[in-house]
Design an enzyme around this catalytic site. Structure first.
Site, short mmCIF file in Angstrom:
data_model
loop_
_atom_site.label_atom_id
_atom_site.label_comp_id
_atom_site.label_asym_id
_atom_site.label_seq_id
_atom_site.Cartn_x
_atom_site.Cartn_y
_atom_site.Cartn_z
CB CYS A 153 3.59 3.88 10.24
SG CYS A 153 3.33 4.20 8.51
CD1 TRP A 164 -3.69 2.41 10.40
CD2 TRP A 164 -2.76 2.28 8.37
NE1 TRP A 164 -4.59 2.92 9.49
CE2 TRP A 164 -4.04 2.85 8.24
CE3 TRP A 164 -1.98 2.10 7.24
CZ2 TRP A 164 -4.56 3.24 7.01
CZ3 TRP A 164 -2.51 2.49 6.00
CH2 TRP A 164 -3.78 3.06 5.91
CG HIS A 165 0.82 -0.01 5.71
ND1 HIS A 165 1.34 1.00 6.49
CD2 HIS A 165 0.58 0.55 4.50
CE1 HIS A 165 1.42 2.10 5.76
NE2 HIS A 165 0.97 1.86 4.57
N GLY A 166 -1.02 -3.68 7.98
CA GLY A 166 -1.55 -5.04 7.93
C GLY A 166 -0.99 -5.91 9.03
CG PHE A 200 -3.13 -1.70 3.75
CD1 PHE A 200 -2.79 -3.02 4.00
CD2 PHE A 200 -2.47 -1.03 2.75
CE1 PHE A 200 -1.79 -3.64 3.26
CE2 PHE A 200 -1.46 -1.62 2.02
CZ PHE A 200 -1.13 -2.94 2.26
#
Lengths: 485, 340
Positions: A320, A323-325, A485
């Site tokens: 997770c 996934w954000h960066g 993102f």
């Protein structure tokens, strides 16, 4: 084309008028597909082909999985589509991050070879539409849904412009059934939609964009800042990211309500959560349920023993975070959230502070204490999320966790006001009537309530929001945070 | 069917209500700017208060001296001290500190006509080496603030780019919308600043044309050193492009030329800087810079390295000690000039 622009307003009005004018359901769907692709083209230009590619590959993969005779074949197709879709995402999002880390590794091993970076523009929304497409394939693989018969309907599901750029991540099961009916634009939908859009703009422009420069100024060079400054900047960043992202979601949901093709909710008062587990049920709901359904549960969830549960939680939250960066602070943030969730699972229902304390914790005041403690840790996560490098992160973490008690007179005044407010809140919570009034205020769905007001009252809401938008919109507007993102 | 009994479709009523809300919001906003914000800006935004000073100033029999420049001049000069010193030398002048924060010769062109119309005896321009290198970009809001209130001559017009000229001639409604960036300042002025004067913004100086400064705590030597270390070195080899034909250089020359054409004496003061910051400027750069000042044809006084670090509360701005010394030193120059 930005949401907050005259171009988008004209575009949206045109789409609505055309939808009303078109009688045939099929034509309405085609109109929305063309509008969505035009919208994406205006923001991402040639990257439209990636959207098209993801649409085609996931649509045909879903069909192939459904038709495949045995599990092995199904699995092979699933792995194939996963590799194909995620390789695009990986290349655009993580290539330079990978190269950077690989070069560091080579340096540590005293190998002179270095790989060069390439200039990559991240297509906006790629993470969101890739995940929407993958959820469709996963759901077919898991036997939750039947594949969609028509490509154009599926294309509309993936590209539907309100959710295209920053979510929410829509599941096929939520969206495709809506396409069976003729699109009807109803007055209640228009009213609810406008109410949501106005509120979304207010959160994004008046709150998030106003806070942004203060937060940026602190985190650009936090070294030397006092605990007070760091804590205030962290809290403001928590407010900024919530208002920014949920503001976008409100605008998206508002547009969808007007069109009549609804999107799922993505936020449910996350900062009133009483535990980290509850926070993740209320924050970015569509992403966290995606991770739960397609990562955490397939890994075994909580079915394979305590240790394995914690490992699964950690792995899911690391993913997770990533996934954000493409940066280590996002990975760290994910790891921290995983640790928080594991810790909460570990102590939940196992530790008792004694009967009396447990009784107090179940009262309104106790719930308020739980909220404060949870948010202290959640906001510490935002600090990790926002810091630009490890050195700053360590410094800020120290200042956040170990207060330095260096305050100016103005700051002391602010602290006294905050403490008095909290004390007053506790006093109010002791009174049953006040407590239930506060709970009612917090739990009311204000947007639905406002959109249900008669027009003369609804006018006042809109008038005030628009006036505040005109008065407090900053001269330069940063993009939505979640676009990156 | 009677027309009056026809029902308006609910969707149309909703859209009409929303449109009416937008219209009313704009009407309220423009009323707010007309009755509250704009009058406040006229009295509290330095760019405007200075312009208003020039246009409303009464003619005086006593020679008047205008000091213009950046915040270095604004915070560094006490006009009362100068007037006292001149009086002690049996002369009389009226001094006005009309410097504006982060000013540049280019932005100052917006004031040039007003300065000439105010007819001072002497204009003292405080210059700064860094000012000549940068500052071609002027904050949009600062240009919009003086839009449609100024006269630009043809050479000045040529020095602004098309975008800047557009901002200087924006439509009044657009100007009102753009001025929303000052609403937070306005609210601060009405609230926090009343509770804790000088805590947020130094509103007090904005209408003060004699001694417009705010007492600030002196930065420690460590803080100043750390800050100086973060400064980019000013070196002609790096900045030659900006330096060669900088619009600020041309703007300064044009200002001097126009003032002299109108029989106004011009004096240039190269403003004092903290030695820690001055170290960052190469000797070649300084030489080239002073060669440029020589080409302006006016007397300039170099105060660049005159004072020790203890005279500055940060790397550019003088503290009470620095301000007092600098004002006395400037008074000597004025006395000399008045005597001549």
């Amino acid at each position: 084309m930005e949401f907050f622009s005259v171009e988008f307003a004209i575009f949206f009005i045109f789409v609505i008028v055309a939808l009303i004018a078109l009688q045939k359901q099929k034509f309405q769907h085609f109109l929305l597909i063309i509008a969505s692709y035009l919208f994406y083209w205006s923001t991402s230009d040639i990257f439209l082909v990636i959207l098209l590619f993801i649409t085609l590959i996931t649509f045909y993969a879903g069909d192939a999985i459904h038709k495949a005779g045995n599990t092995g074949r199904k699995k092979a197709i699933l792995i194939g589509v996963l590799v194909a879709s995620l390789s695009f995402l990986g290349f655009f999002k993580y290539y330079n991050f990978g190269i950077d880390n690989f070069n560091t590794l080579l340096q540590l091993l005293n190998i002179d070879t270095r790989f060069s970076f390439i200039s990559i523009f991240l297509p906006i929304g790629i993470s969101f539409y890739t995940f929407s497409g993958l959820s469709y394939v996963f759901d077919i693989y898991l036997g939750k849904i039947e594949p969609e018969e028509y490509l154009y309907k599926y294309a509309l599901f993936i590209s539907y412009f309100p959710h295209l750029l920053a979510g929410p991540i829509v599941r096929a099961g939520q969206f495709l059934p809506q396409l069976k009916h003729h699109i009807v634009i109803v007055p209640a939908g228009i009213k609810l939609g406008i109410t949501l859009i106005a509120w979304g703009f207010f959160k994004k422009i008046v709150i998030a964009d106003t806070i942004a420069p203060i937060v940026s100024a602190t985190f650009a060079d936090p070294q030397g800042s006092t605990s007070f400054t760091i804590i205030v900047a962290t809290v403001l960043f928590g407010i900024q990211i919530y208002c920014d992202f949920s503001g976008y979601i409100d605008i998206a949901l508002g547009c969808a309500h007007i069109i009549g093709l609804h999107l799922p909710e993505n936020f449910n008062r996350p900062y009133f959560s009483k535990s980290p587990t509850e926070f993740w049920r209320r924050w970015n709901i569509t992403l966290s349920s995606f991770i739960k359904d397609y990562v955490y549960i397939p890994l075994g969830g909580n079915r394979k023993g305590k240790v394995r549960t914690y490992v699964n939680l950690m792995a899911s939250m690391l993913l997770c975070g990533l996934w954000h960066g493409a940066a280590w602070n996002f990975v760290l943030w994910g790891g921290y959230q995983g640790a928080l969730l594991s810790l909460h699972k570990m102590i939940h229902n196992r530790i008792s502070f004694g009967k009396r304390v447990d009784q107090v914790l179940d009262t309104h005041s106790g719930l308020f204490i739980k909220i404060l403690i949870t948010q202290y840790f959640i906001f510490f996560g935002w600090l990790i999320f926002r810091c630009q490098n490890l050195q700053d992160m360590v410094y800020c973490a120290k200042k956040y966790l170990f207060i330095d008690f260096i305050f100016s007179r103005f700051e002391i005044l602010a602290i006294i006001i905050i403490i008095l407010t909290v004390v007053l809140f506790f006093i109010l919570l002791q009174n049953q009537k006040c407590a239930s009034c506060i709970v009612r205020l917090i739990s009311t769905d204000w947007i639905t309530t406002i959109s249900g007001l008669k027009l003369s009252h609804w006018f006042v809401y809109l008038w005030v929001i628009i006036l505040l938008l005109i008065m407090f919109s900053p001269s330069s507007r940063p993009e939505f945070i979640y676009f990156q993102f | 069917m009677k027309l009056s009994s026809r029902k308006i479709h609910p969707a149309i009523r909703i859209v009409a209500t929303a449109s009416f809300a937008i219209l009313c919001a704009f009407i309220c906003y423009f009323s707010f700017t007309a009755f509250f914000l704009n009058p406040w800006l006229e009295n509290n935004q330095r760019e405007l208060t200075v312009l208003n000073f020039y246009s409303h100033k009464n003619t005086s029999a006593v020679p008047e001296i205008f000091f213009i420049g950046t915040s270095q001049m604004k915070e560094g000069l006490d006009c009362y001290l100068i007037e006292d010193d001149v009086r002690a030398a049996n002369s009389s002048v009226l001094c006005y500190n009309l410097a504006v924060n982060a000013d540049t010769p280019l932005r100052r062109l917006t004031e040039l006509d007003a300065i000439i119309q105010a007819r001072p005896e002497i204009v003292v321009i405080g210059t700064d080496i860094r000012n000549m290198y940068s500052g071609e970009k002027i904050e949009e809001s600062r240009l919009i603030l003086v839009a449609n209130k100024i006269n630009l001559d043809a050479p000045s017009t040529e020095l602004f780019d098309a975008e800047q000229l557009g901002l200087l001639h924006v439509h009044p409604l657009e100007k009102d919308i753009a001025n929303r960036v000052y609403i937070v300042s306005y609210l601060n002025y009405l609230t926090i600043n009343k509770l804790a004067p000088n805590s947020v913004a130094d509103y007090e100086y904005r209408n003060n044309f004699k001694n417009p400064y705010k007492n600030v705590e002196n930065a420690s030597i460590e803080e100043k050193t750390a800050r100086a270390d973060s400064y980019d070195p000013v070196n002609d080899t790096v900045f030659s492009k900006n330096y060669g034909d900088s619009v600020n250089k041309l703007a300064l020359k044009h200002t001097i030329r126009e003032l002299q054409k109108n029989n106004i004496t011009v004096i240039i003061i190269e403003m004092p800087g903290d030695p820690l910051a001055m170290q960052k400027i190469s000797a070649t750069t300084k030489n080239n810079y002073f060669s440029f000042l020589n080409t302006t044809g006016v007397t300039y006084y170099n105060f660049q390295d005159r004072y020790p670090s203890t005279y500055f509360h940060d790397l550019s701005h003088m503290n009470v000690q620095g301000r007092t010394s600098f004002s006395h030193d400037i008074a000597q120059i004025i006395i000399q000039d008045v005597e001549q």
